[in-house]
Design a protein around this motif. Sequence first.
Motif, PDB file in Angstrom:
ATOM      1  N   THR A   1      12.716   1.080  39.273  1.00 24.64           N
ATOM      2  CA  THR A   1      12.475   2.491  38.978  1.00 24.64           C
ATOM      3  C   THR A   1      11.318   3.067  39.795  1.00 24.64           C
ATOM      4  N   THR A   2      10.101   2.540  39.626  1.00 25.57           N
ATOM      5  CA  THR A   2       8.961   3.187  40.294  1.00 25.57           C
ATOM      6  C   THR A   2       9.075   3.192  41.823  1.00 25.57           C
ATOM      7  N   PRO A   3       9.475   2.096  42.481  1.00 25.21           N
ATOM      8  CA  PRO A   3       9.583   2.207  43.945  1.00 25.21           C
ATOM      9  C   PRO A   3      10.703   3.142  44.369  1.00 25.21           C
ATOM     10  N   VAL A   4      11.770   3.198  43.580  1.00 25.67           N
ATOM     11  CA  VAL A   4      12.880   4.092  43.918  1.00 25.67           C
ATOM     12  C   VAL A   4      12.475   5.544  43.675  1.00 25.67           C
ATOM     13  N   LEU A   5      11.618   5.778  42.685  1.00 23.81           N
ATOM     14  CA  LEU A   5      11.079   7.126  42.495  1.00 23.81           C
ATOM     15  C   LEU A   5      10.199   7.516  43.682  1.00 23.81           C
ATOM     16  N   GLY A   6       9.399   6.569  44.170  1.00 24.57           N
ATOM     17  CA  GLY A   6       8.608   6.853  45.368  1.00 24.57           C
ATOM     18  C   GLY A   6       9.490   7.207  46.544  1.00 24.57           C
ATOM     19  N   ILE A   7      10.576   6.473  46.697  1.00 22.96           N
ATOM     20  CA  ILE A   7      11.540   6.772  47.758  1.00 22.96           C
ATOM     21  C   ILE A   7      12.152   8.151  47.550  1.00 22.96           C
ATOM     22  N   MET A   8      12.458   8.484  46.298  1.00 22.92           N
ATOM     23  CA  MET A   8      13.001   9.814  46.010  1.00 22.92           C
ATOM     24  C   MET A   8      12.024  10.905  46.409  1.00 22.92           C
TER      25      MET A   8
ATOM     26  N   TYR B   1       4.436   3.339  44.976  1.00 22.28           N
ATOM     27  CA  TYR B   1       4.455   2.060  45.681  1.00 22.28           C
ATOM     28  C   TYR B   1       3.301   1.175  45.214  1.00 22.28           C
ATOM     29  N   ILE B   2       2.118   1.770  45.048  1.00 21.89           N
ATOM     30  CA  ILE B   2       0.957   1.006  44.578  1.00 21.89           C
ATOM     31  C   ILE B   2       1.237   0.421  43.195  1.00 21.89           C
ATOM     32  N   ALA B   3       1.749   1.250  42.291  1.00 21.02           N
ATOM     33  CA  ALA B   3       2.050   0.784  40.933  1.00 21.02           C
ATOM     34  C   ALA B   3       3.048  -0.360  40.962  1.00 21.02           C
ATOM     35  N   THR B   4       4.036  -0.266  41.839  1.00 21.52           N
ATOM     36  CA  THR B   4       5.043  -1.317  41.952  1.00 21.52           C
ATOM     37  C   THR B   4       4.412  -2.637  42.373  1.00 21.52           C
ATOM     38  N   ILE B   5       3.612  -2.607  43.413  1.00 20.47           N
ATOM     39  CA  ILE B   5       3.078  -3.851  43.981  1.00 20.47           C
ATOM     40  C   ILE B   5       2.165  -4.571  42.994  1.00 20.47           C
ATOM     41  N   VAL B   6       1.252  -3.851  42.368  1.00 19.90           N
ATOM     42  CA  VAL B   6       0.300  -4.524  41.485  1.00 19.90           C
ATOM     43  C   VAL B   6       0.963  -4.967  40.182  1.00 19.90           C
TER      44      VAL B   6
ATOM     45  N   VAL C   1      12.726  -3.825  35.249  1.00 22.98           N
ATOM     46  CA  VAL C   1      13.539  -2.625  35.437  1.00 22.98           C
ATOM     47  C   VAL C   1      12.640  -1.437  35.760  1.00 22.98           C
ATOM     48  N   ALA C   2      11.488  -1.373  35.092  1.00 22.67           N
ATOM     49  CA  ALA C   2      10.597  -0.224  35.285  1.00 22.67           C
ATOM     50  C   ALA C   2       9.922  -0.244  36.640  1.00 22.67           C
ATOM     51  N   PHE C   3       9.374  -1.379  37.041  1.00 23.67           N
ATOM     52  CA  PHE C   3       8.509  -1.418  38.214  1.00 23.67           C
ATOM     53  C   PHE C   3       9.151  -2.069  39.439  1.00 23.67           C
ATOM     54  N   PHE C   4      10.390  -2.507  39.333  1.00 25.27           N
ATOM     55  CA  PHE C   4      11.102  -2.966  40.522  1.00 25.27           C
ATOM     56  C   PHE C   4      12.315  -2.087  40.808  1.00 25.27           C
TER      57      PHE C   4
ATOM     58  N   ASN D   1      20.812 -11.276  40.107  1.00 33.16           N
ATOM     59  CA  ASN D   1      19.747 -11.509  41.087  1.00 33.16           C
ATOM     60  C   ASN D   1      20.102 -10.921  42.446  1.00 33.16           C
ATOM     61  N   ALA D   2      21.381 -11.005  42.835  1.00 30.38           N
ATOM     62  CA  ALA D   2      21.797 -10.459  44.124  1.00 30.38           C
ATOM     63  C   ALA D   2      21.655  -8.946  44.151  1.00 30.38           C
ATOM     64  N   VAL D   3      22.036  -8.296  43.066  1.00 31.21           N
ATOM     65  CA  VAL D   3      21.959  -6.835  43.029  1.00 31.21           C
ATOM     66  C   VAL D   3      20.506  -6.372  42.940  1.00 31.21           C
ATOM     67  N   ILE D   4      19.724  -6.998  42.056  1.00 32.35           N
ATOM     68  CA  ILE D   4      18.354  -6.531  41.823  1.00 32.35           C
ATOM     69  C   ILE D   4      17.443  -6.892  42.991  1.00 32.35           C
ATOM     70  N   PHE D   5      17.369  -8.171  43.317  1.00 34.82           N
ATOM     71  CA  PHE D   5      16.353  -8.614  44.270  1.00 34.82           C
ATOM     72  C   PHE D   5      16.836  -8.637  45.718  1.00 34.82           C
ATOM     73  N   ALA D   6      18.141  -8.812  45.922  1.00 36.58           N
ATOM     74  CA  ALA D   6      18.651  -8.823  47.293  1.00 36.58           C
ATOM     75  C   ALA D   6      19.015  -7.417  47.755  1.00 36.58           C
ATOM     76  N   PHE D   7      19.874  -6.735  47.005  1.00 35.82           N
ATOM     77  CA  PHE D   7      20.296  -5.392  47.398  1.00 35.82           C
ATOM     78  C   PHE D   7      19.173  -4.370  47.221  1.00 35.82           C
ATOM     79  N   VAL D   8      18.721  -4.173  45.982  1.00 38.99           N
ATOM     80  CA  VAL D   8      17.684  -3.164  45.731  1.00 38.99           C
ATOM     81  C   VAL D   8      16.352  -3.608  46.333  1.00 38.99           C
ATOM     82  N   GLY D   9      16.040  -4.896  46.273  1.00 39.92           N
ATOM     83  CA  GLY D   9      14.782  -5.378  46.832  1.00 39.92           C
ATOM     84  C   GLY D   9      14.656  -5.065  48.309  1.00 39.92           C
ATOM     85  N   ASN D  10      15.667  -5.417  49.096  1.00 39.53           N
ATOM     86  CA  ASN D  10      15.630  -5.112  50.524  1.00 39.53           C
ATOM     87  C   ASN D  10      15.617  -3.611  50.775  1.00 39.53           C
ATOM     88  N   MET D  11      16.297  -2.868  49.911  1.00 40.71           N
ATOM     89  CA  MET D  11      16.318  -1.403  50.074  1.00 40.71           C
ATOM     90  C   MET D  11      14.925  -0.803  49.896  1.00 40.71           C
ATOM     91  N   ILE D  12      14.202  -1.239  48.858  1.00 38.75           N
ATOM     92  CA  ILE D  12      12.882  -0.642  48.634  1.00 38.75           C
ATOM     93  C   ILE D  12      11.888  -1.074  49.710  1.00 38.75           C
TER      94      ILE D  12
END
Length: 789
Positions: free
Chosen positions: A234-241, A183-188, A229-232, A81-92
Amino acid sequence: MIAEESAVERPALYAVDPKQELQKMTIVYNDGIARAFLGASVVWGIVGMLVGAIVALQLAWWPANVAPYLTFGRLRPLHTNAVIFAFVGNMIFAGIYHSTQRLVKACLPSDFLAKVHFWGWQAIIVAAAVTLPLGFTQAKEYAELEWPIDIAITLIWVVFAVNFFWLLARRTEKHLYVAIWFYIATIVTVAVLHIVNSLAIPVFGLKSYSIYGGAQDALVQWWYGHNAVAFFLTTPVLGIMYYYLPKAADRPVYSYRLSIVHFWALIFVYIWAGPHHLLNTALPDWAQTLGMVFSVMLWAPSWGGMLNGLFTLKGAWAKVKSEPELKFFATALTFYGMATFEGPLLSIKKVSALAHYTDWIIGHVHAGALGWNGFMAAGMFYWMAPRLWGRPLHSKKLADLHFYVGTVGILLYVVAMWVSGITQGLMWRATDAQGALVYPNFVETLLAIRPMYWMRLVGGTLYLVGMILMGYNLARTARAGKPVDGTAEIVVRARRADVPWKAIVFDTPVVVIAIVGGCVAVMLATNWYAAVFFAVTAIFAAIMGTLVLHARAAPGEYPWHRVLEGRALLFTVFTVIAVLAGGVAELVPSLVIRQTDAAAASEAHPYRALELEGRDIYIREGCFNCHSQMIRPFDFEAKRYGPASTLSDSMYDHPFQWGSKRTGPDLARLGGKYPNLWHYKHMLDPRSVTEASNMPAYPGLVTSRVDASRTEAKVRAMRSIGVPYTEKDIHGAAEDESHQAALIVSDLAAERIDVAPDSEMVALIAFLQRLGVHAEPAPPPTQNVSLAH
């Protein structure tokens, strides 16, 4: 500094009326929210990696477990949870807030909502950091947090979505760049995933039961888990890329058309692939095959995105050598390509038969989390920090050191897990000429892979050191500079050129989506054979429609996608349709499974009151992180554990406990296998009955007490979600609990073991003795304790 503008060359989408007066404006972006999320991401990233190093040490050296709050079973969910939602979550969030304002040429509509989002998300993370070590968990992968925190997540996500879509509504740049699509795909999609998977019946303040049970829960959970994994991740990180890589390289994205194919194919195909986490289980074979097929199809769009990113660097490789952020971006894309090749490979049934439940899966997950997400975060932070604080990066040499230390750490980690996983899979299935297991004791595999656990610890520690180097480098950069908010000079464009509504309604993409959506809807209402026909028709229509669109596009025209990109609402609606089509179709098997469960209900019986209490203790201690309860239909599994699991075995399990990793043996047929004394000794000191075990000791179970006053409420809650308890079962729960506990206490007393009937040890023994036993459990054997495990 690179100009703040989209990194893609694009034709004009809107006409300018020369009669309309143009007006210049200066926009000041809210970059304070990006700075806040960036700082939080770095801090939580170090914390998450530190907890990861601790749990890696606990697997290699069992004394590192400190009961009751700091054992592997309680810390492992905290790490994920710390890596996914805290680290990557705050990053996206940092990347989305920073890039979207610049892409739409507008400032955030509400600084207040942004602050609520930031502090609300940090509060959720702190709540997770407190509740998970205390044992409050729903025991669902990546969704362990209890129901009050789930509600808070929903509310904060709504705050984020409102601010984001409000920003799109205020945009002065009408064109939606590719990053915003993701970003849109991620949020919905995350909203749908979280709400559906988190549905539960609260029992007490921090206790609930999933409304789904058994195979239904397994399907819903891995529909969520895979797509988290796909929409939290991957997709927002692809948008960032798509935004930060071209900015850092000072080059346009390689292919606009490839980005279109990448986006729509990815979000449509990804959502179908969840059942590949349940291959070779009791799930119906056709549902498994559906997940496998779409998982293999997923390789194409994933690699399309990777190649689009890497080809963007074509001609900029000299810059890659000198700029640390580009090193991180290029390597992150390489790891993304590797992980998205390995994922479909592991989704093939034959490969899954070897790899599932082994450390190979752990290596695969961490290649994505550390290599893809972690390095993308580092690249983005190293690019953003100088611009957010108005001074050059403190030390490029230190950033380069971070890159090399982190890369070595990832490689050591992943290689260790590959070797460990393949070794486990081969040892579990090894048989001699007579067909007997070569390694009948599970602990033999643990001894064989222990050197790889130490190697993993070294790799993870190196990665943690890299994170600390980054934190120091960024902190020095921020301290030497001062906060700087970006600005942009814009010209308010003239009114949009009119586009006939018929051109939108009857355009090719709308027709294709209508055909595909119609076929999917018919699939849901027909039998299996007709559903196959309509599925093939939908795929054919999608492929042919794509080919027609590409064939008809000509230079200078306004392609259909250009029109769609200018209408955020329409784009969002089509995204939701693409995502829900696969999501609904994947969950349909749960209706069939419910009918199957009903037919098998005569074989299954609900847990007795004491067993239910013991199961809650099992879940609280995180035993599901190391033990599965799903014997696969393989001869070597039957010889090791017993007959293959069936749907009826777990139909009253809320949540299901099929597991995703075996650090210890499968427990599906454990009931009656060992006497009560064995379980008692095993909990007090696992090494006393299973030499070389790395399981933590749980002496506190003897002194901790079960609160019998709450048992009736638990039984009643279970009844409300479909478990067939009678009123007699509910009102007599306390009496039955006492009766069953007395039998276990009496049996242990015969072995000169004195234990209180209301101790948690007795309840847990009752649960373990019930596993795999449909009828009332027979009295356990009383022979001497065996050392075999």
